[in-house]
Design a protein around this motif. Sequence first.
Motif, mmCIF file in Angstrom:
data_model
loop_
_atom_site.group_PDB
_atom_site.id
_atom_site.type_symbol
_atom_site.label_atom_id
_atom_site.label_comp_id
_atom_site.label_asym_id
_atom_site.label_seq_id
_atom_site.Cartn_x
_atom_site.Cartn_y
_atom_site.Cartn_z
ATOM 1 N N PRO A 1 0.801 -1.234 0.000
ATOM 2 C CA PRO A 1 0.000 0.000 0.000
ATOM 3 C C PRO A 1 0.830 1.279 0.000
ATOM 4 O O PRO A 1 0.457 2.248 -0.667
ATOM 5 N N GLU A 2 1.948 1.299 0.725
ATOM 6 C CA GLU A 2 2.735 2.534 0.779
ATOM 7 C C GLU A 2 3.340 2.898 -0.569
ATOM 8 O O GLU A 2 3.688 4.063 -0.807
ATOM 9 N N LEU A 3 3.479 1.896 -1.467
ATOM 10 C CA LEU A 3 4.015 2.167 -2.800
ATOM 11 C C LEU A 3 2.934 2.663 -3.756
ATOM 12 O O LEU A 3 3.250 3.210 -4.817
ATOM 13 N N ILE A 4 1.696 2.460 -3.401
ATOM 14 C CA ILE A 4 0.571 2.829 -4.251
ATOM 15 C C ILE A 4 -0.137 4.084 -3.756
ATOM 16 O O ILE A 4 -0.705 4.849 -4.527
ATOM 17 N N GLN A 5 -0.083 4.346 -2.445
ATOM 18 C CA GLN A 5 -0.896 5.402 -1.845
ATOM 19 C C GLN A 5 -0.690 6.784 -2.465
ATOM 20 O O GLN A 5 -1.668 7.527 -2.646
ATOM 21 N N PRO A 6 0.548 7.180 -2.801
ATOM 22 C CA PRO A 6 0.689 8.510 -3.430
ATOM 23 C C PRO A 6 -0.111 8.643 -4.729
ATOM 24 O O PRO A 6 -0.669 9.707 -5.012
ATOM 25 N N LEU A 7 -0.186 7.576 -5.497
ATOM 26 C CA LEU A 7 -0.994 7.590 -6.719
ATOM 27 C C LEU A 7 -2.477 7.702 -6.401
ATOM 28 O O LEU A 7 -3.215 8.463 -7.042
ATOM 29 N N ILE A 8 -2.909 6.930 -5.418
ATOM 30 C CA ILE A 8 -4.319 6.920 -5.026
ATOM 31 C C ILE A 8 -4.744 8.300 -4.542
ATOM 32 O O ILE A 8 -5.811 8.807 -4.906
ATOM 33 N N ASP A 9 -3.911 8.910 -3.723
ATOM 34 C CA ASP A 9 -4.237 10.235 -3.195
ATOM 35 C C ASP A 9 -4.367 11.257 -4.317
ATOM 36 O O ASP A 9 -5.280 12.102 -4.304
ATOM 37 N N ALA A 10 -3.458 11.203 -5.292
ATOM 38 C CA ALA A 10 -3.497 12.154 -6.408
ATOM 39 C C ALA A 10 -4.744 11.945 -7.264
ATOM 40 O O ALA A 10 -5.377 12.907 -7.714
ATOM 41 N N PHE A 11 -5.105 10.676 -7.488
ATOM 42 C CA PHE A 11 -6.304 10.369 -8.290
ATOM 43 C C PHE A 11 -7.561 10.872 -7.602
ATOM 44 O O PHE A 11 -8.428 11.502 -8.231
ATOM 45 N N PHE B 1 -5.969 7.669 -15.616
ATOM 46 C CA PHE B 1 -5.117 8.519 -14.783
ATOM 47 C C PHE B 1 -3.722 7.925 -14.630
ATOM 48 O O PHE B 1 -2.717 8.661 -14.634
ATOM 49 N N LEU B 2 -3.634 6.609 -14.514
ATOM 50 C CA LEU B 2 -2.348 5.968 -14.255
ATOM 51 C C LEU B 2 -1.372 6.092 -15.429
ATOM 52 O O LEU B 2 -0.166 5.879 -15.241
ATOM 53 N N VAL B 3 -1.865 6.420 -16.608
ATOM 54 C CA VAL B 3 -0.956 6.652 -17.729
ATOM 55 C C VAL B 3 -0.795 8.135 -18.033
ATOM 56 O O VAL B 3 -0.189 8.509 -19.039
ATOM 57 N N SER B 4 -1.308 8.993 -17.167
ATOM 58 C CA SER B 4 -1.099 10.436 -17.317
ATOM 59 C C SER B 4 0.332 10.779 -16.913
ATOM 60 O O SER B 4 0.999 10.037 -16.176
ATOM 61 N N ASP B 5 0.825 11.911 -17.387
ATOM 62 C CA ASP B 5 2.190 12.330 -17.048
ATOM 63 C C ASP B 5 2.364 12.465 -15.538
ATOM 64 O O ASP B 5 3.391 12.075 -14.983
ATOM 65 N N GLU B 6 1.346 13.018 -14.874
ATOM 66 C CA GLU B 6 1.440 13.209 -13.423
ATOM 67 C C GLU B 6 1.617 11.883 -12.705
ATOM 68 O O GLU B 6 2.515 11.713 -11.854
ATOM 69 N N ALA B 7 0.755 10.914 -13.026
ATOM 70 C CA ALA B 7 0.817 9.619 -12.356
ATOM 71 C C ALA B 7 2.101 8.879 -12.696
ATOM 72 O O ALA B 7 2.690 8.214 -11.841
ATOM 73 N N GLN B 8 2.536 8.988 -13.932
ATOM 74 C CA GLN B 8 3.771 8.323 -14.331
ATOM 75 C C GLN B 8 4.959 8.845 -13.535
ATOM 76 O O GLN B 8 5.830 8.075 -13.124
ATOM 77 N N ARG B 9 4.996 10.145 -13.300
ATOM 78 C CA ARG B 9 6.093 10.720 -12.491
ATOM 79 C C ARG B 9 6.024 10.205 -11.057
ATOM 80 O O ARG B 9 7.050 9.832 -10.462
ATOM 81 N N ILE B 10 4.821 10.202 -10.480
ATOM 82 C CA ILE B 10 4.668 9.744 -9.095
ATOM 83 C C ILE B 10 5.059 8.283 -8.967
ATOM 84 O O ILE B 10 5.807 7.897 -8.060
ATOM 85 N N TYR B 11 4.551 7.451 -9.875
ATOM 86 C CA TYR B 11 4.784 6.004 -9.809
ATOM 87 C C TYR B 11 6.273 5.702 -9.948
ATOM 88 O O TYR B 11 6.851 4.923 -9.171
ATOM 89 N N ALA B 12 6.906 6.321 -10.944
ATOM 90 C CA ALA B 12 8.319 6.055 -11.181
ATOM 91 C C ALA B 12 9.184 6.547 -10.028
ATOM 92 O O ALA B 12 10.153 5.890 -9.634
ATOM 93 N N GLU B 13 8.847 7.695 -9.471
ATOM 94 C CA GLU B 13 9.618 8.263 -8.363
ATOM 95 C C GLU B 13 9.482 7.402 -7.110
ATOM 96 O O GLU B 13 10.465 7.105 -6.430
ATOM 97 N N THR B 14 8.265 6.973 -6.818
ATOM 98 C CA THR B 14 8.004 6.209 -5.593
ATOM 99 C C THR B 14 8.640 4.834 -5.642
ATOM 100 O O THR B 14 9.153 4.340 -4.632
ATOM 101 N N ASN B 15 8.642 4.209 -6.826
ATOM 102 C CA ASN B 15 9.070 2.815 -6.940
ATOM 103 C C ASN B 15 10.428 2.628 -7.598
ATOM 104 O O ASN B 15 10.851 1.496 -7.828
#
Length: 332
Positions: free
Chosen positions: A30-40, A269-283
């Motif tokens: 969950p901690e690896l996903i939560q930043p994406l969830i919060d942004a969505f 949303f998960l393929v948006s630029d914003e989400a891609q930056r968050i996902y890549a940075e977090t993981n």
Amino acid sequence: MRPLILASLMTATALPALAQEVNVYSHRQPELIQPLIDAFTAETGIRVNLAFVDQGMVERLEAEGARSPADVVLTVDVARLGQLKDAGVLQAVENDAFDVIPAELRDDENMWFGLTTRARILYAHKDRVADGEVTTYEDLADEKWRGRICTRTFTNDYNVALTAAYLAHHGEEETVAWLEGVKANLAKRPEGNDRAQVRSIWAGECDVSLGNTYYMGQMVADPEQREWADAVRIEFPTFEDGGTHVNVSGMAMTASSPNQEQALALMEFLVSDEAQRIYAETNHEFPVVEGVDRSELVASWGDFTADDLGLSEISDLRPQALDLIERVNFDG
């Protein structure tokens, strides 16, 4: 097994499935996903109910059947995505928004889509492995590596996918010879995870190990493991007729999704630029969308050319690759 299945069902049915909610089963913590969830949720107002399913996602969805509350699954490795597809618990999604994902990183029937990539690389000791000594995956079977290689089990999904890619490039006979050669070069019996192999390099038990790139980011962030990370550098081997093997974290919509509109909104949303930056940075992974920058740490590892072999083909060859690994008794 029955009590475990019942426990899963009880947990699953506790997830609400309302009009402005979407239910996600995630293999990632969950901690690896939560930043994406919060942004969505901040962008759409749609609440995400996240269930961490570490093991048995296929079995859970099969047991729940048409009454499953799950809308979207998030998981790692093409093997797991392929297993979900083969089990018939996913549905195809046709949407132009996903055209930003390279074709080789999504299912050819639009059942699943890659979100980030990770490379299957070599961790090499900074002093005991010379610059340029690591070149190709094929080279790992060379006698110069005798007693110098560490790896987790080859029946692990990450190594099965690598073997399936080798099989696609070289065929069965050469793949068997390669597996036997790599096995002969092992410093010790396969065990542990990718980070444990880096610890073994640091401890002087071997000189190189197979691993996923993002583990470097995890080790650097861990005070107890930073010393292991400092002992190695990342090398990007290639196939002789291709590039560096990559795998994905990915997403898919379940066949039983009760909130398809909200599920599609999340996937878009998960393929948006914003989400891609968050996902890549977090993981500590590589974005799949062109033009989205890697994190500073990931960029510091250097550039590489990803193999253009489609992951759908790798997924299809996975059972045969596993059979060859077991045939040579690699982990024995």
